[in-house]
Each structure stands twice: as C-alpha cells, then as structure tokens.
Scaffold this motif. Structure first.
Motif, PDB file in Angstrom:
ATOM      1  N   MET A 159       0.850  -1.215   0.000  1.00 11.64           N
ATOM      2  CA  MET A 159       0.000   0.000   0.000  1.00 11.64           C
ATOM      3  C   MET A 159       0.872   1.246   0.000  1.00 11.64           C
ATOM      4  N   SER A 160       2.118   1.120   0.459  1.00 10.02           N
ATOM      5  CA  SER A 160       2.949   2.332   0.460  1.00 10.02           C
ATOM      6  C   SER A 160       3.311   2.665  -0.964  1.00 10.02           C
ATOM      7  N   GLY A 161       3.679   3.898  -1.154  1.00 12.25           N
ATOM      8  CA  GLY A 161       4.114   4.309  -2.476  1.00 12.25           C
ATOM      9  C   GLY A 161       2.998   4.553  -3.461  1.00 12.25           C
ATOM     10  N   LEU A 162       1.880   5.104  -3.009  1.00 10.80           N
ATOM     11  CA  LEU A 162       0.809   5.439  -3.944  1.00 10.80           C
ATOM     12  C   LEU A 162       1.225   6.626  -4.800  1.00 10.80           C
ATOM     13  N   ARG A 163       0.864   6.575  -6.077  1.00  6.61           N
ATOM     14  CA  ARG A 163       1.122   7.726  -6.943  1.00  6.61           C
ATOM     15  C   ARG A 163      -0.176   8.527  -7.041  1.00  6.61           C
ATOM     16  N   VAL A 164      -0.072   9.813  -6.671  1.00  5.90           N
ATOM     17  CA  VAL A 164      -1.286  10.636  -6.579  1.00  5.90           C
ATOM     18  C   VAL A 164      -1.283  11.736  -7.628  1.00  5.90           C
ATOM     19  N   VAL A 216       0.060  15.977  -0.116  1.00  9.02           N
ATOM     20  CA  VAL A 216       1.405  16.199   0.428  1.00  9.02           C
ATOM     21  C   VAL A 216       1.525  15.544   1.802  1.00  9.02           C
ATOM     22  N   ARG A 217       0.452  15.652   2.596  1.00  9.05           N
ATOM     23  CA  ARG A 217       0.494  15.014   3.921  1.00  9.05           C
ATOM     24  C   ARG A 217       0.603  13.493   3.779  1.00  9.05           C
ATOM     25  N   MET A 218      -0.086  12.952   2.769  1.00  9.42           N
ATOM     26  CA  MET A 218      -0.012  11.499   2.551  1.00  9.42           C
ATOM     27  C   MET A 218       1.422  11.116   2.217  1.00  9.42           C
ATOM     28  N   LYS A 219       2.095  11.989   1.464  1.00  9.69           N
ATOM     29  CA  LYS A 219       3.492  11.703   1.132  1.00  9.69           C
ATOM     30  C   LYS A 219       4.342  11.739   2.399  1.00  9.69           C
ATOM     31  N   GLU A 220       4.069  12.740   3.262  1.00  8.46           N
ATOM     32  CA  GLU A 220       4.839  12.861   4.507  1.00  8.46           C
ATOM     33  C   GLU A 220       4.604  11.671   5.415  1.00  8.46           C
ATOM     34  N   LYS A 221       3.389  11.095   5.328  1.00  9.06           N
ATOM     35  CA  LYS A 221       3.077   9.923   6.158  1.00  9.06           C
ATOM     36  C   LYS A 221       3.520   8.636   5.483  1.00  9.06           C
ATOM     37  N   LYS A 222       4.177   8.767   4.351  1.00 11.98           N
ATOM     38  CA  LYS A 222       4.697   7.622   3.577  1.00 11.98           C
ATOM     39  C   LYS A 222       3.584   6.780   2.967  1.00 11.98           C
ATOM     40  N   LEU A 223       2.401   7.377   2.884  1.00 12.16           N
ATOM     41  CA  LEU A 223       1.296   6.678   2.222  1.00 12.16           C
ATOM     42  C   LEU A 223       1.475   6.807   0.714  1.00 12.16           C
ATOM     43  N   ALA A 224       1.930   7.984   0.310  1.00 17.65           N
ATOM     44  CA  ALA A 224       2.115   8.256  -1.109  1.00 17.65           C
ATOM     45  C   ALA A 224       3.600   8.402  -1.405  1.00 17.65           C
ATOM     46  N   SER A 225       3.983   8.065  -2.653  1.00 22.19           N
ATOM     47  CA  SER A 225       5.387   8.205  -3.006  1.00 22.19           C
ATOM     48  C   SER A 225       5.615   9.385  -3.922  1.00 22.19           C
ATOM     49  N   GLY A 248       4.431  21.253  -2.064  1.00 18.99           N
ATOM     50  CA  GLY A 248       5.037  19.943  -1.880  1.00 18.99           C
ATOM     51  C   GLY A 248       4.834  18.950  -3.015  1.00 18.99           C
ATOM     52  N   ALA A 249       4.090  19.333  -4.054  1.00 21.65           N
ATOM     53  CA  ALA A 249       3.926  18.402  -5.185  1.00 21.65           C
ATOM     54  C   ALA A 249       5.300  18.204  -5.849  1.00 21.65           C
TER      55      ALA A 249
END
Lengths: 570, 257
Positions: free
Chosen positions: B1-6, B50-59, B82-83
C-alpha cells in the motif's frame, strides 16, 4: 446600581489620594481603568469589516473565523469621569448649557439633538475606555450651514464644543473632558463627487473611511490611507488627526494627499478651501494648519482628497528573522529590489506574535522567530511584481537576513497574514489594561527602547509588545496588566518619553496629543514652536471654545521660562 | 500500500474575495485583469496529498491543471506546497470558456493512466461553476471507486477508510485503491508555502502538454446563451396586521381569494 455607584466613588477617592501622592513623581495624567471586577473588552479589528465598535453588543466577530465570539465588554459607565480623576485640571471660563440653548439647537437642527444620558454614554467615552466626559448634549448637523449656525451660537454664548467623528481616537482627543457640547459628524455622510480621471474625491467629513474606499474601488481607485479603524472612523477625523496607517509608506501622509477642505471656524465663519485641484499656490496653504490640528482650530466639514489607482496585483510576504538589524537589512533590500511597488513594511516582535496566537487563537504560518517582517507589494502587473519579489526573497534568503518566510497571492492568505499584524491592538485589550505608546524613532535606536522598557517593567506587566510601521520609523510599544496599576505606570512614564526625547524622536508619531499627551509636547517641540502654536490658536479661537484642554499644554512656556528643568532643555 | 502515486487536479479560478462582474455583452464574466488563485478545495486536495506523502502513504504527488498559460502559476503554487512535479495541459483562452467537467475528466483519466496513478484527487467542486462533477466523472471513465466530500482519509489494511460529509452527517466508507477522492472543506488547513520550498519549486519539472496529446477533443459541447446578474433584491416591507398581510398576498395572486 447604587452599590456600583458607591464602589465607583470609593475607587475614585482611593485613586485620587494615591494620585496626589504620585503627582510629585510623575506629571502624567493617565487613563485609569476603574473597572469593577475584571472586565475584559473583547474587540475585533478586521480589515474592511466593522472596525471599531463603541456599541455595547455582547459579541464581536473573530478576526480570522468571521464567526461571532462571546465577549464581555467593559461598560462605558464604569470608566471614571476625567474631571474627577484630573482634579488639578480646571474647567475653563465657559458657560453651562441651558434649556434655551437646547431649544435653539432643536430649532436649527430640527430635532437632531441628543440629551438622553444613556445615549450620550458612548459619545462621552473614548474607544480605549480610559477617559470619560460629562457632556449633556450631542448635536448632529447635516450640512455645513447647520454647523456654522451652531458654532456661531456657541461662540456667542461662550459654550465649549468638542467635534467628534467616529470616536476611534487613542489619545482622548475626541471626547469631552467636562460638559463641552459634542458636535458629531455622523449625519454628514454625503459623497459629493468623484472625478475618475483625476482621482479627486470630494465628500462630507462624516463619511466612514471604509464606505469611501468601497465607493472609489468601483472606479478602480483606492483611498490613500488604510488603518484598523476603517469601518468606523470618519474622514474628517482622519484629516483632523493626520492619520497615518499602513499605507503611508506608499501614498504619503494626508498633508500630501488632501487637496482641499472646508471648515467652520470657532466664530462660526465658514472657511472654504475646498478644491479638487492638484496644484494651487495662491497664498498660505491654510488646509495644512487644519490637518493634524485635532479639532482645536475648527470643525472640518468637507474634504477633497486624491485617490490613487487601485493596484491590480497585491502580494504579501511574511519573513522571520533573527534580530532587529536583519529587519533593517531586509528593509534596505526591499527598497532596492521592490522600490516603487512596495506598499507596506511592518514588523512584529516575537512577543507580538505570541500575543495574537494566545489571545485570538490566530495561526502563524512560520515557526517561532525573534522578529517578523510583513512586506506588501502592489502594482499594475502581477508578473512583473512577482519577479521583483522573487529576486528580493532570493537575496534576503542568501544573505541570511531572512531565516524563513512565506508569500501569499490569494486573498484569503493575504488577509490571514495581515490579520496577524492588524489584530495586535485588539489582542492587547484582552489582557485587561493596555498602556499604549506610539513613538517615532531613528531606526538605529528603534528596538533598543523596547528592550530597555521590557527589562524595566519586567515584574510589573503581563507583557511588553512591540510592532509597527518600521518603514516609517514608527514604533507601537505596548504594555499590559490585568488591571490599571499605578506602580507599572510610574515605571513607564515619564521614563519612556524622556528616552524618546533624548534620542530626538517624537512622543506621538501618528496618534496625536489629544488630552493624554498634551503635556509631553515639549519632549518633541521647542518652547518657541509651541508658543507660536499658541499664538495661532489664540488668533483663530480667541475664546478657546474649540475642543479645549487638548493638544496644547495648559501652561505655555516662554523662551525665558526659568522653570524648565534639565530634562526638558533638549 | 505504500508508495501510492497521486494525481491532484488544480483549477485556476477567480479569487473568491473578488467581486464578480458580468461582461457588458452578457456572454460571461470579466476575467481580464481580475485576480485568480487556486480553487480552495483543490488546495485542500494538494495539502492532503502532500500530507499522505509525509506519512509515507504516497510516493509521488503530481499536480495537473488544464487551461491557459496562467495555470502555470497555480501549478507552481502546488509544487511549492510539496507536489513533486506538474503537468500543464494547455487550452487556449477561447476554448477554455467552454471547457466542461467532462472534458477535464477525460484528460485527467488519460493522465492517470499514463502516469500509472493510484489516486486521482480533486476538490469537491470549483468555486466558479460549482459543478461538483469532475471527480465523479473520472471515476466512471476509469471504472474506479470514488470517495467524494472527504473530510478524513485514513489507511486501513491496504484500503482507504474515508469519512464523507453528507447531508445527514458523516458517512464512513472503505475504498480499494486505485480510487478517486474529492476534498471537502474540513479535510485539512492548507499550509503556507515557505520560502525554501518556493525556491525549490522553481526547479521542479513542469511538463507542457495539449489535450490532443491525450486524444481528447475539447470542442464545445454547450454554448452559453446568456450570463446575467441576479435580480436586485427588492426591499421588504413591514406590515402592521395579519389582515394587511392577507390582502397583500391576495393582491399578489399568491393566495386564492
């Protein structure tokens, strides 16, 4: 109610005894917040919304959220009468208003006369709720002719008058001291004309600044001044006090932007210097005398003012820096990179930022820094301005002058960042009692005063907060305590004024002298200058009826006055 | 689930505090020289991404905007927040006047496929047209699940748990990834872009594309007939008795006589 009255009386006596013993130590009259219990005045200063509020309403609008928040307001009637506190001040040789006088006023003004005690309460008390007069009558003329008739009558009858606009002044100049007749410009709010080509706006003195700003915006123009009180202050009052504000840096002072005015002189004569012309060198420029005269030379009834183009693009940057020298370095960079597009340059110290965060729950976009700088740019082309701003930001970041910052181009963020600076005044009131100082200082000593004063009042004040129009050399230095404390006051005055005088600053940069600072005039002006002011006052107002007890001190020193002590011989 | 591309859709709209004026020829509103900024709901979407990226949810977070050249400012703001990179799909000003959510949805779907995105995130609606359609249409075009009006987004066992604001209150649903999300007001408070990030954003890549690159036809599907100011509000009147009220209602034909 009777108990309150008794308590009030006791408080007054207690203060008077204490006051008299202090008289030898300090010369200052001061605003005493004789509140029964600990009332707090919650108030919101919002840009373009409502501004200052003298009415007794139970809630105000939160500056950021826009929602009403409940707040207890210090009632006007709990403020002590100035005439009781300042026992050494004598009432001038004026008549007392009689029933015949009221009859005459009613006839001229067709009933626009207020004599009801409760209604008079808010007009008798200043915005800071620190001084209160005892006027029995408020007059509300609509035209210059009506003003002229009532002033002439008062002149003939030796009745003292106090002109009053929005009553948002901060030095007690807009309210009576004793029983002066209040002449209000509330109903003189016609916008007479606007020339969209030249930008000349002609209007009556009772127009509210924000209303004028909204009106001229429809024509792509803006008013040349902007201050927190814009929702309540009258343009006549702004001109009478030579109001400064946050745009002075860009548009200059009212001495430059007022094109003409019409005023009623103390004997009732109408002085018509109202002109929409940009240039007119024909004789002495009389309007300059009235600008900043704080209502002591006449009542301004109409104003003609030059409105600049409304900028197409506005952006705001908030920067955090390490020390005050860096603030000055950023100022120099801004002048060099931004030059003509810079429209405001303000600063706040960390205590000011803590103040608005604690008292009003505002959020700062930056981490904690010792100093914050707010720079605003307005221009006709957003892209050009952005390039200039970027270059400036790059420079100050590279040189380390700014440790961090943020830039806002959309209106909500711009509003939020400005709120941080503009809400300081109302945030201070929430602490309880606010000792407010507005001084001009040379920039190299600018912050030293704040540091010294902070150290001095360390254990006697909740906080010492500094912010202001650093671009104009104007510092707003404030101290707060929960209730008025004579010990704190003794530490502040006259030390602060002496310090300013020693460094050749001004004891009142933009607020004026009014009642509260009149006796410090010698700290910033020579005896010969003040003597000439007195001569002019005597010539224009021989009976002294126009806003007495204000601006000029009670005793005018002559050149050879041997009672000058060292402190005043600057 | 980590590394989602948003992918985050950002629309450039007239700033919400500006007084809107209708063009004299009544074909639209005046946009020339008027202050524009990013749609507030899209800003909230960018912040959440950006928050999802900081939480390592998104890559990776990619900001996308369709419109004239000024949209690049909007994208730079997104990158300052942060994009990681952005895509500007250029549509000339004249065509832009008739650009509809369906066009944008088609473009976003193609971008999502090309970028192998796991999430397409937009604001719930744009403050200029109030359509509230783009997110939903993207979901339909891609056949992805949608979680709209999101006021809270959490990760839960390889899925997303989303709290939605609906008329009756709050509804919590689980969606599998890939999914479409649209942001509602209370999802978060967008950050202020700080200077170091603003400077860094200038170096982040911005791809310039055209709708044709994605095979999308942006020809108008509607024509605007007329744009008018709402009627000026008439002053009310105070009546002193019920009888007067009834008479007035009868006279206005609102009540059978």
């Amino acid at each position: 109610m009777a108990l309150n009255g008794l308590l009030n009386l006791l408080n007054v006596y207690k203060h008077r005894l204490h006051f008299q013993s202090q008289i030898a130590l300090r010369k200052s009259y001061f605003s005493s917040c004789e509140t029964i219990g600990s009332c707090r005045h919650g108030h919101s200063v919002t840009r373009g919304q409502g501004g200052f509020n003298n009415k007794l309403i139970p809630f105000q609008f939160h500056p950021r959220l826009g929602w009403p928040v409940l707040s207890t307001i210090r009632a006007s009637s709990t403020v002590a009468l100035t005439s009781s506190r300042l026992s050494s001040l004598n009432r001038g040789p004026f008549s007392v208003v009689s029933d015949q006088d009221i009859q005459y006023f009613n006839k001229v003004l067709q009933g626009r006369v207020i004599t009801d005690r409760d209604e008079l309460e808010t007009h008798n008390t200043d915005w800071l709720k620190t001084v209160r007069g005892n006027s029995q009558v408020l007059l509300r003329p609509k035209t210059t002719e009506e003003v002229s008739a009532i002033v002439k009558y008062c002149y003939d009858r030796h009745l003292a008058v106090t002109p009053q606009g929005g009553n948002t002044g901060l030095v007690g100049g807009s309210v009576p001291v004793f029983d002066e007749v209040i002449i209000s410009t509330q109903l003189m709010n016609n916008i007479i004309s606007l020339d969209p080509v030249s930008g000349a706006l002609v209007c009556q003195a009772g127009c509210v600044l924000e209303t004028l700003d909204n009106h001229v915006q429809d024509h792509g123009l803006t008013m040349p001044l902007d201050l927190g009180a814009k929702g309540s202050c009258h343009i006549g009052g702004n001109v009478a006090t030579n109001a400064g504000g946050i745009r002075l840096l860009r548009y200059g002072s009212l001495h430059g932007s007022v094109l003409g005015l019409e005023a009623v002189l103390p004997d009732g004569e109408i002085m018509d210097c109202l002109t929409p012309l940009r240039k007119d060198n024909t004789g002495y420029d009389l309007k300059q005398l009235f600008i900043g005269s704080e209502g002591t030379l006449g009542i301004i009834t109409k104003v003609s003012i030059l409105c600049p183009q409304k900028p197409r693009a506005v952006c705001v940057a908030l920067l955090g820096c390490e020390n005050f020298q860096k603030v000055l370095d950023i100022f120099v960079s801004c002048k060099s990179f931004l030059g003509e597009i810079m429209s405001a340059f303000e600063f706040m110290d960390s205590q000011a930022m803590e103040l608005v965060k604690e008292n009003l729950s505002l959020i700062s976009p930056l981490e904690k820094y010792p100093f914050y700088v707010l720079v605003e740019c307005s221009g006709s082309d957003g892209n050009h301005d952005e390039e200039k701003l970027t270059r400036m930001l790059q420079a100050v970041m590279d040189s380390g002058a700014a440790l961090d910052g943020t830039v806002a181009t959309d209106s909500t963020k711009i509003y939020n960042i400005w709120s941080l600076r503009e809400s300081c005044a109302s945030a201070l009131l929430k602490d309880g009692y606010n000792y407010k100082y507005d001084v001009s200082l040379p920039l190299d000593h600018f912050y030293t005063l704040a540091e010294e004063m902070r150290e001095r009042v360390k254990n006697h004040a909740i906080r010492t907060v500094a912010y202001g129009h650093v671009g104009d050399g104007n510092l707003h230095l404030n101290f707060t305590t929960a209730k008025y404390c004579p010990a704190t006051m003794a530490l502040i005055e006259p030390f602060i004024y002496d310090w300013v005088a020693r460094h050749r600053g001004s004891v009142s940069a933009e607020h004026g002298l009014g009642l509260k600072k009149r006796q410090f005039i010698y700290h910033s002006k020579t005896p010969s200058a003040v003597a000439l002011m007195a001569t002019i006052k005597k010539a224009v107002d021989p009976r002294g009826i126009m806003n007495p007890y204000k601006v000029l001190p009670e005793n005018i020193k002559t050149e050879n006055d041997s009672s000058l002590d060292d402190r005043e011989k600057m | 689930m980590s590394g989602l591309r948003v992918i985050v859709g950002c629309k450039r709209v007239i700033d919400y505090a500006v007084k809107i004026r209708v063009k004299p020829d009544k074909t639209g509103v005046i946009t020339d020289g008027v202050k524009h900024s990013m749609n507030p709901f899209d800003e909230i979407a960018v912040e959440e991404a950006v928050r999802m990226k900081e939480k390592k949810l998104a890559s990776e977070v990619i900001a996308v905007s369709c419109g004239p050249i000024q949209c690049q400012e909007t994208l730079r703001t997104a990158m300052a927040m942060g994009a990681d990179k952005s895509i500007h799909v250029e549509v000339d000003a004249a065509t832009y006047e008739n650009l509809q959510p369906l066009h944008v949805a088609k473009i976003l779907s193609k971008v999502a496929q090309e970028e192998k995105a796991d999430i397409v995130f937009t604001g719930k609606q744009a403050i200029d047209d109030d359509c509230n359609q783009t997110g939903q249409m993207v979901a339909a075009l891609l056949d992805w699940p949608q979680a709209t009006f999101a006021s809270k987004i959490e990760k839960a066992n390889g899925e997303l748990t989303v709290t939605r604001e609906i008329d009756g209150g709050l509804e919590t649903i689980k969606v599998q990834v890939p999914a479409v999300l649209t942001a509602d007001l209370r999802l978060n408070e967008p950050r202020y872009a700080t200077l170091p990030n603003i400077m860094k954003a200038k170096k982040k890549p911005m791809a310039k594309k055209k709708p044709a690159d994605y095979g999308v036809d942006v020809g108008p599907r509607q024509s605007i007939l007329k744009v008018e100011d709402p009627p000026v509000r008439q002053a009310g009147s105070k009546l002193d008795s019920v009888e007067t009220l009834v008479t007035k209602l009868r006279d206005a034909g609102l009540v059978p006589s």
